[in-house]
Write a protein that holds these residues in place. Structure first.
Motif, PDB file in Angstrom:
ATOM      1  N   LYS A  67      10.860 -10.615  13.589  1.00  0.00           N
ATOM      2  CA  LYS A  67      12.070 -10.340  12.828  1.00  0.00           C
ATOM      3  C   LYS A  67      11.718  -9.679  11.492  1.00  0.00           C
ATOM      4  O   LYS A  67      12.444  -8.827  10.985  1.00  0.00           O
ATOM      5  CB  LYS A  67      12.766 -11.676  12.558  1.00  0.00           C
ATOM      6  N   VAL A  68      10.590 -10.121  10.934  1.00  0.00           N
ATOM      7  CA  VAL A  68      10.173  -9.624   9.622  1.00  0.00           C
ATOM      8  C   VAL A  68       8.690  -9.254   9.693  1.00  0.00           C
ATOM      9  O   VAL A  68       7.919  -9.897  10.412  1.00  0.00           O
ATOM     10  CB  VAL A  68      10.402 -10.724   8.550  1.00  0.00           C
ATOM     11  N   VAL A  69       8.319  -8.200   8.953  1.00  0.00           N
ATOM     12  CA  VAL A  69       6.904  -7.857   8.800  1.00  0.00           C
ATOM     13  C   VAL A  69       6.574  -7.990   7.317  1.00  0.00           C
ATOM     14  O   VAL A  69       7.350  -7.554   6.468  1.00  0.00           O
ATOM     15  CB  VAL A  69       6.610  -6.410   9.274  1.00  0.00           C
ATOM     16  N   ILE A  70       5.447  -8.632   7.021  1.00  0.00           N
ATOM     17  CA  ILE A  70       4.999  -8.728   5.630  1.00  0.00           C
ATOM     18  C   ILE A  70       3.742  -7.880   5.498  1.00  0.00           C
ATOM     19  O   ILE A  70       2.784  -8.063   6.256  1.00  0.00           O
ATOM     20  CB  ILE A  70       4.684 -10.189   5.228  1.00  0.00           C
ATOM     21  N   THR A  71       3.775  -6.942   4.555  1.00  0.00           N
ATOM     22  CA  THR A  71       2.621  -6.068   4.394  1.00  0.00           C
ATOM     23  C   THR A  71       2.373  -5.845   2.903  1.00  0.00           C
ATOM     24  O   THR A  71       2.909  -6.572   2.060  1.00  0.00           O
ATOM     25  CB  THR A  71       2.835  -4.745   5.169  1.00  0.00           C
ATOM     26  N   ALA A  72       1.531  -4.874   2.569  1.00  0.00           N
ATOM     27  CA  ALA A  72       1.255  -4.549   1.167  1.00  0.00           C
ATOM     28  C   ALA A  72       1.230  -3.032   1.064  1.00  0.00           C
ATOM     29  O   ALA A  72       1.031  -2.349   2.080  1.00  0.00           O
ATOM     30  CB  ALA A  72      -0.080  -5.122   0.739  1.00  0.00           C
ATOM     31  N   ASN A  73       1.408  -2.522  -0.160  1.00  0.00           N
ATOM     32  CA  ASN A  73       1.323  -1.065  -0.273  1.00  0.00           C
ATOM     33  C   ASN A  73      -0.052  -0.590   0.197  1.00  0.00           C
ATOM     34  O   ASN A  73      -0.164   0.350   0.968  1.00  0.00           O
ATOM     35  CB  ASN A  73       1.641  -0.593  -1.696  1.00  0.00           C
ATOM     36  N   GLU A  74      -1.106  -1.314  -0.243  1.00  0.00           N
ATOM     37  CA  GLU A  74      -2.452  -0.909   0.149  1.00  0.00           C
ATOM     38  C   GLU A  74      -3.337  -2.131   0.288  1.00  0.00           C
ATOM     39  O   GLU A  74      -3.060  -3.181  -0.283  1.00  0.00           O
ATOM     40  CB  GLU A  74      -3.093  -0.046  -0.950  1.00  0.00           C
ATOM     41  N   THR A  75      -4.431  -1.960   1.014  1.00  0.00           N
ATOM     42  CA  THR A  75      -5.506  -2.945   0.957  1.00  0.00           C
ATOM     43  C   THR A  75      -6.730  -2.205   0.437  1.00  0.00           C
ATOM     44  O   THR A  75      -6.925  -1.027   0.758  1.00  0.00           O
ATOM     45  CB  THR A  75      -5.773  -3.584   2.338  1.00  0.00           C
ATOM     46  N   VAL A  76      -7.530  -2.881  -0.379  1.00  0.00           N
ATOM     47  CA  VAL A  76      -8.729  -2.233  -0.913  1.00  0.00           C
ATOM     48  C   VAL A  76      -9.943  -3.055  -0.521  1.00  0.00           C
ATOM     49  O   VAL A  76     -10.039  -4.232  -0.852  1.00  0.00           O
ATOM     50  CB  VAL A  76      -8.669  -2.133  -2.454  1.00  0.00           C
ATOM     51  N   THR A  91      -0.538   2.114  -6.637  1.00  0.00           N
ATOM     52  CA  THR A  91      -0.125   3.291  -5.858  1.00  0.00           C
ATOM     53  C   THR A  91       1.271   3.090  -5.262  1.00  0.00           C
ATOM     54  O   THR A  91       1.554   2.048  -4.668  1.00  0.00           O
ATOM     55  CB  THR A  91      -1.123   3.527  -4.694  1.00  0.00           C
ATOM     56  N   LYS A  92       2.106   4.126  -5.419  1.00  0.00           N
ATOM     57  CA  LYS A  92       3.473   4.031  -4.864  1.00  0.00           C
ATOM     58  C   LYS A  92       3.457   4.295  -3.364  1.00  0.00           C
ATOM     59  O   LYS A  92       2.772   5.201  -2.906  1.00  0.00           O
ATOM     60  CB  LYS A  92       4.354   5.101  -5.521  1.00  0.00           C
ATOM     61  N   PRO A  93       4.205   3.522  -2.584  1.00  0.00           N
ATOM     62  CA  PRO A  93       4.282   3.830  -1.145  1.00  0.00           C
ATOM     63  C   PRO A  93       4.901   5.210  -0.933  1.00  0.00           C
ATOM     64  O   PRO A  93       5.737   5.639  -1.733  1.00  0.00           O
ATOM     65  CB  PRO A  93       5.208   2.748  -0.599  1.00  0.00           C
ATOM     66  N   ALA A 123      -9.247   2.393  -0.321  1.00  0.00           N
ATOM     67  CA  ALA A 123      -7.879   1.914  -0.101  1.00  0.00           C
ATOM     68  C   ALA A 123      -7.368   2.343   1.275  1.00  0.00           C
ATOM     69  O   ALA A 123      -7.665   3.443   1.737  1.00  0.00           O
ATOM     70  CB  ALA A 123      -6.970   2.449  -1.186  1.00  0.00           C
ATOM     71  N   THR A 124      -6.621   1.469   1.928  1.00  0.00           N
ATOM     72  CA  THR A 124      -5.949   1.804   3.193  1.00  0.00           C
ATOM     73  C   THR A 124      -4.462   1.541   2.986  1.00  0.00           C
ATOM     74  O   THR A 124      -4.079   0.452   2.532  1.00  0.00           O
ATOM     75  CB  THR A 124      -6.455   0.897   4.337  1.00  0.00           C
ATOM     76  N   PRO A 125      -3.623   2.526   3.302  1.00  0.00           N
ATOM     77  CA  PRO A 125      -2.183   2.375   3.026  1.00  0.00           C
ATOM     78  C   PRO A 125      -1.457   1.554   4.082  1.00  0.00           C
ATOM     79  O   PRO A 125      -0.874   2.091   5.016  1.00  0.00           O
ATOM     80  CB  PRO A 125      -1.692   3.831   3.033  1.00  0.00           C
ATOM     81  N   LEU A 126      -1.485   0.239   3.957  1.00  0.00           N
ATOM     82  CA  LEU A 126      -0.893  -0.629   4.981  1.00  0.00           C
ATOM     83  C   LEU A 126       0.596  -0.372   5.180  1.00  0.00           C
ATOM     84  O   LEU A 126       1.099  -0.416   6.298  1.00  0.00           O
ATOM     85  CB  LEU A 126      -1.117  -2.106   4.611  1.00  0.00           C
ATOM     86  N   LYS A 127       1.298  -0.105   4.082  1.00  0.00           N
ATOM     87  CA  LYS A 127       2.754   0.130   4.188  1.00  0.00           C
ATOM     88  C   LYS A 127       3.019   1.383   5.026  1.00  0.00           C
ATOM     89  O   LYS A 127       3.903   1.370   5.894  1.00  0.00           O
ATOM     90  CB  LYS A 127       3.326   0.249   2.768  1.00  0.00           C
ATOM     91  N   LYS A 152      13.514  -6.588   8.401  1.00  0.00           N
ATOM     92  CA  LYS A 152      13.023  -6.403   7.028  1.00  0.00           C
ATOM     93  C   LYS A 152      11.517  -6.263   6.999  1.00  0.00           C
ATOM     94  O   LYS A 152      10.804  -6.909   7.783  1.00  0.00           O
ATOM     95  CB  LYS A 152      13.374  -7.629   6.164  1.00  0.00           C
ATOM     96  N   VAL A 153      11.042  -5.456   6.045  1.00  0.00           N
ATOM     97  CA  VAL A 153       9.610  -5.348   5.794  1.00  0.00           C
ATOM     98  C   VAL A 153       9.381  -5.709   4.329  1.00  0.00           C
ATOM     99  O   VAL A 153       9.889  -5.035   3.427  1.00  0.00           O
ATOM    100  CB  VAL A 153       9.085  -3.921   6.079  1.00  0.00           C
ATOM    101  N   ILE A 154       8.663  -6.802   4.102  1.00  0.00           N
ATOM    102  CA  ILE A 154       8.376  -7.243   2.735  1.00  0.00           C
ATOM    103  C   ILE A 154       7.064  -6.601   2.302  1.00  0.00           C
ATOM    104  O   ILE A 154       6.077  -6.640   3.046  1.00  0.00           O
ATOM    105  CB  ILE A 154       8.245  -8.781   2.668  1.00  0.00           C
ATOM    106  N   VAL A 155       7.065  -6.005   1.113  1.00  0.00           N
ATOM    107  CA  VAL A 155       5.878  -5.269   0.673  1.00  0.00           C
ATOM    108  C   VAL A 155       5.288  -5.907  -0.584  1.00  0.00           C
ATOM    109  O   VAL A 155       5.934  -5.931  -1.642  1.00  0.00           O
ATOM    110  CB  VAL A 155       6.207  -3.780   0.398  1.00  0.00           C
ATOM    111  N   PHE A 156       4.082  -6.402  -0.449  1.00  0.00           N
ATOM    112  CA  PHE A 156       3.380  -6.960  -1.604  1.00  0.00           C
ATOM    113  C   PHE A 156       2.683  -5.814  -2.334  1.00  0.00           C
ATOM    114  O   PHE A 156       2.045  -4.971  -1.702  1.00  0.00           O
ATOM    115  CB  PHE A 156       2.366  -8.006  -1.120  1.00  0.00           C
ATOM    116  N   GLN A 157       2.836  -5.793  -3.670  1.00  0.00           N
ATOM    117  CA  GLN A 157       2.228  -4.699  -4.421  1.00  0.00           C
ATOM    118  C   GLN A 157       0.807  -5.072  -4.831  1.00  0.00           C
ATOM    119  O   GLN A 157       0.593  -5.770  -5.812  1.00  0.00           O
ATOM    120  CB  GLN A 157       3.067  -4.393  -5.661  1.00  0.00           C
ATOM    121  N   ARG A 158      -0.156  -4.580  -4.066  1.00  0.00           N
ATOM    122  CA  ARG A 158      -1.556  -4.936  -4.319  1.00  0.00           C
ATOM    123  C   ARG A 158      -2.193  -3.999  -5.349  1.00  0.00           C
ATOM    124  O   ARG A 158      -3.067  -4.411  -6.096  1.00  0.00           O
ATOM    125  CB  ARG A 158      -2.330  -4.863  -2.992  1.00  0.00           C
ATOM    126  N   THR A 159      -1.780  -2.736  -5.339  1.00  0.00           N
ATOM    127  CA  THR A 159      -2.334  -1.739  -6.270  1.00  0.00           C
ATOM    128  C   THR A 159      -1.163  -1.015  -6.927  1.00  0.00           C
ATOM    129  O   THR A 159      -0.004  -1.241  -6.571  1.00  0.00           O
ATOM    130  CB  THR A 159      -3.183  -0.693  -5.523  1.00  0.00           C
TER     131      THR A 159
END
Ligand code: PRX
Length: 656
Positions: free
Chosen positions: A186-195, A230-232, A200-204, A221-228
């Motif tokens: 139902k929901v995906v939780i991700t981050a803008n990037e992982t380092v 960098t703008k998605p 960096a890898t753009p997970l979003k 819904k996709v919840i985005v954690f701001q790790r860095t």
């Protein structure tokens, strides 16, 4: 089984020091045997006592094991529990200010979180999930960097009874889509990037790509954690929501959802020999119990320990021995976002010194690569805080074991070589370090209460020294409950008819030596173990044939000094067999293709092109021959049943 009879003969024995044994939770072989005897005498009573003493229940259970619908076993089924309550709330009275997580980011910055802070963070995020309509039983996919927030996300799901499915951050959009779709998340939780390792890898963006592939209509819904910073690339106002905005106005307490003991805690996908990855479904209470018992017995947990497991939460080791086990027992643990070789190969040793780590748990592949990159580096650091070492994921070769023991552990720390699987939930065969003398390369003896055995095709126990199939003859609390959405496959894979559905078949071959110690010899199916990660040959073959250039592909494993096994792919193109520079160019293209389809870990190390593949007259690919060719062995086997024997010579010469 003659082919897997072992040639290993290791006789060095390392008993625990008197000091270690005296202070250990399970002390000496008498202690170990007493527990085993108790389990044999009253199997259910043994586990029931542990479940009562180690877990906190909302409503105590009265039934222990229900075998009515075997192999769909149920443990403690009428009890009510919450895993997040057990991992956090129950510690607040006595250790709210104890550090739960020492987080070291890829760039070296350190954040400490106490149990009280973790409690509030988990509650706020749990309330955030609820505000998006996530309720008990909903699936939530977590595709995140290895950070505090990944643990918070898992714990928050557990708190509200949502079923998480963590997808390793190194997997591709295609692999992510398959998992989202299978779990109907139902929901995906991700981050803008992982380092990791400075990269960096753009997970979003990968999540956007996965959702764009279709079949993910369940996701609202996709919840985005701001790790860095960098703008998605894209932001879909309706679907996307920032983590920090979601939690901003949420209350920092949240009543746990009390669930039945058997309520699924999570699904974790893993490779099998055929078909798509299997969604391994774990329970709440039984699973947690397995992690708690092994934290206590195998990791000999002490209140003053600083424990560090280097796995990523994307794998079962990160579930059982980061997200749940250490928190359940109230430990202080290190969570490390980065890689062992960045900024250089002393990172682990430097971190052990800095955080005064007492218990260190890592993979043989990491040990081997660190020996190669700097076997003397540990000597430059003060590693005297260490008291226990562990390994997991693949067999450790005796030389690497000795180096780990002497150079890292100062010949002072027992090494627990822990055999287990995504399916088993917790360590199954491992030395209890204050009791069982260790032997380089052997995972030694089953933990008390685990009825592991080695049998032949008929299910009869094999003699000492003879190879056979590793099985478990009684259900145990933390075992896999089902394959998500595929009960038939669950039965066939793990409780095959060959053994009348009575034995859990692990998929590994093993033998016992003269001390009764168990040696894992490898997989019996078409599953590869590359750097401790399971990969199905079928998955890589399917990825290759999905490329428009490819007509046919066969994938085998080949022994590799550092990774344990490497991936070799034999490929037949639709066009003529390429040679020279063209072959190199296409091989590179196909490697990148596989990385994009599955993830970098599945990339073939070697690609060989042929006009066709060696097949029997009935059309079966002779993988055994392909494995021999990959190893550079002469083909001595009878090849007269082959449709096209000449192909062998062509493939032998086709290395590029
Ligand atoms: O072949 C065994 C190997 O890893 C497989 C399980 O892989 P996975 O489900 O990804 O879980 C890995 C982490 C628990 C097993 O079937 N394996 C795991 N631990 C060991 C091992 N082989 C030898 N020795 C081990 N200690």
């Amino acid at each position: 089984m003659s082919g897997i009879d072992s040639v290993l003969k290791e006789t060095r024995l390392f008993p625990p020091s008197d000091e270690f044994r005296t202070n250990a939770t399970v002390s000496g072989m008498d202690g170990y045997n007493a527990l085993c005897d108790k389990a044999t005498a009253d199997y259910e009573g043994f586990w029931a006592d542990l479940a009562r003493s180690m877990l906190s229940w909302k409503k105590p259970f009265t039934q222990v094991l229900n075998q009515d619908n075997a192999p769909f076993f149920k443990w403690f089924e009428d009890g009510l529990i919450n895993v997040s309550y057990n991992c956090i709330d129950r510690h607040l009275e006595t250790k709210a200010n104890k550090v739960a997580i020492i987080f070291e980011a890829d760039d070296g910055s350190v954040t400490r979180v106490t149990y009280r802070e973790l409690y509030h963070r988990v509650c706020q995020f749990a309330n955030g999930l609820k505000s998006l309509g996530v309720t008990k039983g909903d699936r939530v996919v977590i595709y995140m960097p290895h950070t505090i927030e990944a643990v918070v996300a898992m714990q928050a799901c557990a708190r509200i009874g949502a079923i998480h499915s963590v997808v390793f951050g190194g997997f591709s959009a295609g692999a992510l889509r398959d998992r989202i779709q299978d779990a109907q998340a139902k929901v995906v939780i991700t981050a803008n990037e992982t380092v990791r390792g400075g990269k960096a890898t753009p997970l979003k963006s990968i999540t956007d790509e996965a959702l764009g592939l279709g079949g993910c209509e369940s996701v609202s819904k996709v919840i985005v954690f701001q790790r860095t910073s960098t703008k998605p690339e894209h932001w879909n106002e309706e679907r996307n929501i920032w983590w920090h905005k979601l939690v901003k106005d949420q209350a920092d307490t949240c009543e746990p959802e009390w669930v039945e003991a058997e309520h699924p805690l999570f699904i974790l996908y893993t490779s099998g020999s055929t078909g798509k990855p299997k969604g391994i479904q774990h329970s709440s209470a039984g699973y947690l119990l397995g992690t708690q018992v092994t934290m206590k017995w195998v990791f000999d947990y002490k209140e003053t320990d600083v424990y560090w497991c280097t796995a990523d939460v994307g794998w079962i080791t990160g579930h059982s021995y980061i997200a749940y086990g250490p928190l359940g027992i109230g430990a202080t643990q290190v969570v490390f976002e980065g890689v062992p070789t960045y900024p250089d190969a002393s990172r682990f040793w430097q971190m052990i010194e800095k955080h005064e780590v007492t218990t260190f748990y890592t993979a043989p592949t990491a040990i081997r690569s660190l020996i190669k990159l700097g076997g003397d580096l540990p000597k430059k650091y003060d590693l005297s805080s260490l008291r226990l070492l562990g390994t997991v994921g693949e067999p450790i070769n005796p030389e690497a074991w000795m180096w780990y023991y002497e150079v890292v552990g100062g010949s002072r720390c027992p090494i627990v070589d822990t055999w287990w699987q995504t399916e088993t939930g917790c360590n199954m065969i491992a030395p209890l370090p204050g009791a069982v003398a260790t032997k380089p390369g052997s995972c030694t003896l089953p933990i008390p209460g685990i009825m592991a055995d080695i049998v032949d095709e008929s299910g009869a126990q094999v003699d000492l020294g003879k190879g056979g199939f590793l099985v478990v003859s009684k259900p145990w609390p933390s075992m896999v409950r089902n394959i998500w959405g595929d009960s038939e496959r669950f039965k066939k894979t793990y409780f095959p008819e060959d053994y009348n559905g009575k034995l859990y078949l692990a998929g590994d071959s093993a033998h016992r030596d003269e001390n009764g110690y168990i040696w894992i010899m490898g997989r019996i199916d078409d599953v590869l173990n590359v750097s401790g990660h399971r990969l199905g040959t079928m998955e890589i073959e399917s990825a290759l044939v999905a490329n428009p250039l490819v007509a046919e592909a066969a994938v085998v494993g080949k022994p590799h000094d550092i990774k344990g096994e490497s991936v070799v792919a034999y490929v037949v193109l639709k066009a003529a067999r390429p040679e020279g520079e063209e072959a190199k160019r296409i091989a590179k293209e196909l490697r990148e293709w596989v990385a994009h389809e599955i993830g970098k870990i599945a990339q073939p190390d070697e690609i060989r092109f042929g006009d066709n593949l060696p097949k029997t007259r009935s059309g079966k690919i002779m993988r055994r021959l392909l494995r021999d060719i990959a190893k550079g062995l002469e083909i001595t086997a009878d090849t007269s049943t082959l449709e096209n024997p000449a192909i062998l010579e062509q493939l032998r010469q086709s290395a590029i």
